[in-house]
Every structure is written in C-alpha cells, then in structure tokens.
Design a protein around this motif. Sequence first.
Motif, mmCIF file in Angstrom:
data_model
loop_
_atom_site.group_PDB
_atom_site.id
_atom_site.type_symbol
_atom_site.label_atom_id
_atom_site.label_comp_id
_atom_site.label_asym_id
_atom_site.label_seq_id
_atom_site.Cartn_x
_atom_site.Cartn_y
_atom_site.Cartn_z
ATOM 1 N N MET A 1 0.848 -1.198 0.000
ATOM 2 C CA MET A 1 0.000 0.000 0.000
ATOM 3 C C MET A 1 0.880 1.243 0.000
ATOM 4 S SD MET A 1 -2.943 1.202 2.721
ATOM 5 C CE MET A 1 -1.815 1.757 3.987
ATOM 6 N N LEU A 2 0.515 2.208 -0.833
ATOM 7 C CA LEU A 2 1.277 3.449 -0.898
ATOM 8 C C LEU A 2 0.596 4.528 -0.059
ATOM 9 C CD1 LEU A 2 3.716 4.863 -2.278
ATOM 10 C CD2 LEU A 2 2.077 5.723 -3.979
ATOM 11 N N ILE A 3 1.337 5.142 0.836
ATOM 12 C CA ILE A 3 0.835 6.271 1.613
ATOM 13 C C ILE A 3 1.306 7.556 0.923
ATOM 14 C CG2 ILE A 3 0.878 7.473 3.827
ATOM 15 C CD1 ILE A 3 1.426 4.783 5.156
ATOM 16 N N VAL A 4 0.355 8.415 0.558
ATOM 17 C CA VAL A 4 0.667 9.699 -0.068
ATOM 18 C C VAL A 4 0.275 10.795 0.925
ATOM 19 C CG1 VAL A 4 0.341 11.191 -2.066
ATOM 20 C CG2 VAL A 4 0.153 8.703 -2.324
ATOM 21 N N PRO A 5 1.250 11.369 1.631
ATOM 22 C CA PRO A 5 0.941 12.369 2.659
ATOM 23 C C PRO A 5 0.327 13.641 2.073
ATOM 24 C CG PRO A 5 3.164 11.498 2.925
ATOM 25 C CD PRO A 5 2.684 11.048 1.580
ATOM 26 N N GLU A 6 -0.404 14.333 2.918
ATOM 27 C CA GLU A 6 -1.031 15.597 2.528
ATOM 28 C C GLU A 6 -0.014 16.579 1.951
ATOM 29 O OE1 GLU A 6 -4.021 18.195 1.815
ATOM 30 O OE2 GLU A 6 -4.418 16.303 2.845
ATOM 31 N N ALA A 7 1.184 16.616 2.491
ATOM 32 C CA ALA A 7 2.191 17.585 2.065
ATOM 33 C C ALA A 7 2.609 17.416 0.607
ATOM 34 C CB ALA A 7 3.420 17.478 2.961
ATOM 35 N N LEU A 8 2.364 16.245 0.020
ATOM 36 C CA LEU A 8 2.755 16.000 -1.378
ATOM 37 C C LEU A 8 1.674 16.378 -2.387
ATOM 38 C CD1 LEU A 8 4.490 12.492 -1.141
ATOM 39 C CD2 LEU A 8 5.580 14.748 -1.186
ATOM 40 N N ILE A 9 0.438 16.499 -1.928
ATOM 41 C CA ILE A 9 -0.700 16.607 -2.846
ATOM 42 C C ILE A 9 -0.609 17.813 -3.776
ATOM 43 C CG2 ILE A 9 -3.205 16.835 -3.013
ATOM 44 C CD1 ILE A 9 -2.217 14.105 -2.015
ATOM 45 N N ALA A 10 -0.204 18.960 -3.265
ATOM 46 C CA ALA A 10 -0.175 20.179 -4.087
ATOM 47 C C ALA A 10 0.722 20.034 -5.316
ATOM 48 C CB ALA A 10 0.280 21.370 -3.243
ATOM 49 N N ASP A 11 1.777 19.241 -5.215
ATOM 50 C CA ASP A 11 2.688 19.046 -6.339
ATOM 51 C C ASP A 11 2.265 17.887 -7.240
ATOM 52 O OD1 ASP A 11 4.395 21.140 -5.607
ATOM 53 O OD2 ASP A 11 5.528 19.848 -4.243
ATOM 54 N N LEU A 12 1.267 17.132 -6.816
ATOM 55 C CA LEU A 12 0.847 15.961 -7.581
ATOM 56 C C LEU A 12 -0.440 16.168 -8.375
ATOM 57 C CD1 LEU A 12 1.513 13.166 -4.919
ATOM 58 C CD2 LEU A 12 2.920 13.718 -6.917
ATOM 59 N N VAL A 13 -1.341 16.989 -7.851
ATOM 60 C CA VAL A 13 -2.664 17.150 -8.460
ATOM 61 C C VAL A 13 -2.949 18.631 -8.694
ATOM 62 C CG1 VAL A 13 -5.134 16.675 -8.251
ATOM 63 C CG2 VAL A 13 -3.474 15.083 -7.257
ATOM 64 N N SER A 14 -3.207 18.996 -9.943
ATOM 65 C CA SER A 14 -3.525 20.380 -10.289
ATOM 66 C C SER A 14 -5.028 20.583 -10.348
ATOM 67 C CB SER A 14 -2.918 20.734 -11.649
ATOM 68 O OG SER A 14 -3.591 20.026 -12.690
ATOM 69 N N ALA A 15 -5.432 21.845 -10.450
ATOM 70 C CA ALA A 15 -6.855 22.154 -10.605
ATOM 71 C C ALA A 15 -7.402 21.534 -11.886
ATOM 72 C CB ALA A 15 -7.065 23.664 -10.599
ATOM 73 N N GLN A 16 -6.612 21.515 -12.958
ATOM 74 C CA GLN A 16 -7.053 20.897 -14.213
ATOM 75 C C GLN A 16 -7.194 19.388 -14.060
ATOM 76 O OE1 GLN A 16 -7.933 22.572 -17.176
ATOM 77 N NE2 GLN A 16 -8.770 20.521 -17.604
ATOM 78 N N ASP A 17 -6.270 18.776 -13.321
ATOM 79 C CA ASP A 17 -6.385 17.340 -13.046
ATOM 80 C C ASP A 17 -7.702 17.036 -12.343
ATOM 81 O OD1 ASP A 17 -3.826 16.710 -14.063
ATOM 82 O OD2 ASP A 17 -2.878 17.112 -12.123
ATOM 83 N N ALA A 18 -8.028 17.846 -11.348
ATOM 84 C CA ALA A 18 -9.264 17.639 -10.599
ATOM 85 C C ALA A 18 -10.481 17.813 -11.497
ATOM 86 C CB ALA A 18 -9.333 18.606 -9.417
ATOM 87 N N TYR A 19 -10.449 18.829 -12.336
ATOM 88 C CA TYR A 19 -11.560 19.082 -13.272
ATOM 89 C C TYR A 19 -11.776 17.883 -14.178
ATOM 90 C CZ TYR A 19 -14.402 21.700 -16.664
ATOM 91 O OH TYR A 19 -15.406 22.129 -17.494
ATOM 92 N N ASP A 20 -10.704 17.378 -14.766
ATOM 93 C CA ASP A 20 -10.808 16.247 -15.688
ATOM 94 C C ASP A 20 -11.288 14.993 -14.969
ATOM 95 O OD1 ASP A 20 -9.857 17.899 -17.698
ATOM 96 O OD2 ASP A 20 -7.791 17.193 -17.535
ATOM 97 N N ALA A 21 -10.775 14.769 -13.757
ATOM 98 C CA ALA A 21 -11.159 13.579 -12.998
ATOM 99 C C ALA A 21 -12.629 13.621 -12.598
ATOM 100 C CB ALA A 21 -10.273 13.443 -11.758
ATOM 101 N N VAL A 22 -13.091 14.772 -12.149
ATOM 102 C CA VAL A 22 -14.490 14.904 -11.746
ATOM 103 C C VAL A 22 -15.414 14.778 -12.952
ATOM 104 C CG1 VAL A 22 -16.209 16.498 -10.790
ATOM 105 C CG2 VAL A 22 -14.001 16.219 -9.659
ATOM 106 N N ALA A 23 -15.034 15.354 -14.090
ATOM 107 C CA ALA A 23 -15.845 15.232 -15.302
ATOM 108 C C ALA A 23 -15.974 13.768 -15.718
ATOM 109 C CB ALA A 23 -15.231 16.061 -16.426
ATOM 110 N N ALA A 24 -14.874 13.036 -15.668
ATOM 111 C CA ALA A 24 -14.907 11.620 -16.032
ATOM 112 C C ALA A 24 -15.783 10.830 -15.074
ATOM 113 C CB ALA A 24 -13.485 11.056 -16.056
ATOM 114 N N THR A 25 -15.725 11.198 -13.790
ATOM 115 C CA THR A 25 -16.542 10.519 -12.784
ATOM 116 C C THR A 25 -18.020 10.744 -13.031
ATOM 117 O OG1 THR A 25 -14.835 10.619 -11.089
ATOM 118 C CG2 THR A 25 -17.107 10.463 -10.324
ATOM 119 N N PHE A 26 -18.408 11.988 -13.278
ATOM 120 C CA PHE A 26 -19.817 12.287 -13.537
ATOM 121 C C PHE A 26 -20.317 11.545 -14.772
ATOM 122 C CE2 PHE A 26 -20.002 16.695 -11.265
ATOM 123 C CZ PHE A 26 -19.964 16.036 -10.055
ATOM 124 N N ALA A 27 -19.486 11.484 -15.810
ATOM 125 C CA ALA A 27 -19.874 10.778 -17.033
ATOM 126 C C ALA A 27 -20.041 9.287 -16.758
ATOM 127 C CB ALA A 27 -18.841 11.012 -18.125
#
Length: 319
Positions: A1-27
């Motif tokens: 199991m991989l633990i991804v700490p909160e401190a890493l998230i800002a460099d891993l996920v952008s606002a555009q990444d979130a937009y694309d992921a949420v759009a795919a989820t809704f679809a």
Amino acid sequence: MLIVPEALIADLVSAQDAYDAVAATFAAMARDQAYNFPVVREALGEGRQYGFKSGLDRAGGMLGVKAGGYFPGNMARGITNHQSTVYLFDPDSGRPTAMVGGNLLTALRTAAASALSIDRLARREARVLGMVGAGHQAGFQLRAAARVRQWDRVIGWNLHPEMLPKLAEVAAELGLPFEAVPLERMAEADAIITITSSPAASLMAGHVRAGTHLACMGTDTKGKQEVETALVAKARLFTDEVAQSVTIGEAQHAMAAGLVAAGDITPLGAVLTGADAGRRSAEEITLFDGTGVGLQDLAVAAVAVARARERGLGIEVAL
C-alpha cells in the motif's frame, strides 16, 4: 500500500487534473458504470461532524472510501477545519492499495464540480460572478470558476464581512475587480457560487434574477441550507447525485416541503454525456446542488497515487 501524505498533494494534483477527474466521474455515473454507496454522517457535538463517503467506479477501476469531517476548533490548533483521508482498494481482491491525504483533494474536487456546472449551465454571455461565502473553500471556488469562464468582475457577501478581504486578494490575483455587497445586490450576478456551512438559508429568491446559474456547494448534511426553498422550486435543478441531493443536499428542504420531487432533478453527468441538453433558455434559472460524492474523492486520489508512483514519491508499506 502506498501512503501519499497531505504535504505532497499540491505538487501531484492540479486544478485541471481535478476538473478532468471529476468530469470523467460524472460521465461514468451517468452511464451507470460507477455508483456511490450510502453516505454516513454523524454530528459529534460542538459543530463537529464526521462521516464516510465511498463508491465503486468500474470504468476507472476504483473502489474506496473517504473518511473525515469538519472540526471547527482546528483553526485554533493551526490546522484546517476540514480533515479527511482517502483509502483506495483493489476492486477485484479488496486489498488496500493506497492511503491519501484528502484535505486539499476535497477542496480541489469541490471547486472542480462547481466549475463544471458553471461551464455547462451558465449563459455564454455571463460576465459577473457572485460569491456567497468567504471561508477556506471560497478561494478554490473562485479560481476554478475563473478557469472556465472570463469574468468582468466579482461581487461577494459573507455573514462575517471581515473575511471578505481574503477573497478580494484571490480576485486581485486573478486580475478581477472585487466588491463586497449586500445580498440584495447578488441580483447583479450572472452566476452565483454559494459555499457556506449555514443551518439557515441566506440567498433568497429575490436576490437572484432570471437567467442566473447557481452552484450551491455548501449543503452536504441534513439540516444545512444555503438557499430558500422558493428559489430551489423556481429553478431547473441539477446535481452530482439525486439520492444525496434530496436527503443531505440543498434540495432536502424543498423536497420536505413538497415543492420538488426527485424526478425534477437531473444529474450533471447527463449533461456531460449529451443525454440532457442542460440550459433551455436565457431566462431559466439553473441550480447545481453539489453535495459532494465519494467517487469524486476516489478519482482525484487516484491521480495523486499515479503521479506519486511515477515520481517515486510516497511511503510504501506492507499490511
């Protein structure tokens, strides 16, 4: 199991990444390839809330749960009031694959859902954005809205007006004029984002003009309410998930009053897939009831995990 700490998230996920992921989820939800499990929310007293949101996305190969809630005393402790962690599992074996810090991810996915609704449902000529609420999430909402549309100015209201300068700073960062206004002047807005934790409605039908799009993002628990039922009843309703909208979302109060039925509410995913045309006229008031679904959290967490593995980040543990 991989633990991804909160401190890493800002460099891993952008606002555009979130937009694309949420759009795919809704679809995926609209195509019945993904579904959310029933939400568990508990009041712990003194304003504290804790719960679980979970689901299965067959299209994305994701199974998991977000655990967390709202703890209003945290700011005095030097940490954010919203605290959450996302856990991912292999949908075939049930083995845990990742544990991911969920605080920033929650803010990003909530703002992405709001922006999606604005992009798909607000009038093309919309130029004035209204903000009701100026807490931690409001800045994310404003930035996300500015990514999908070009605004001429932003107007804002908050129950505690001393918090509005922080929102004004975000607007300035985006190059947008900002003005603090009374709620009555929200009628100047073409689109309004409500992002409060209120137990009573603040935005009334008289505060909203014809043709406005509303993204109501703060109501995710029984008892919360941002918008009066008369406004909900006169709007064309969209949501992330109908079952949550009528039980813990903004539609819960209009539903209880007999003003709307579950059949009156359209999943935003249907607009994304083309199954629903969305806005039908320039005069129609559209309202997106963003209750926040577990599948959104899994989708953005999966992006964080994939990026962390690519870059050799995180902490690998064997359970």
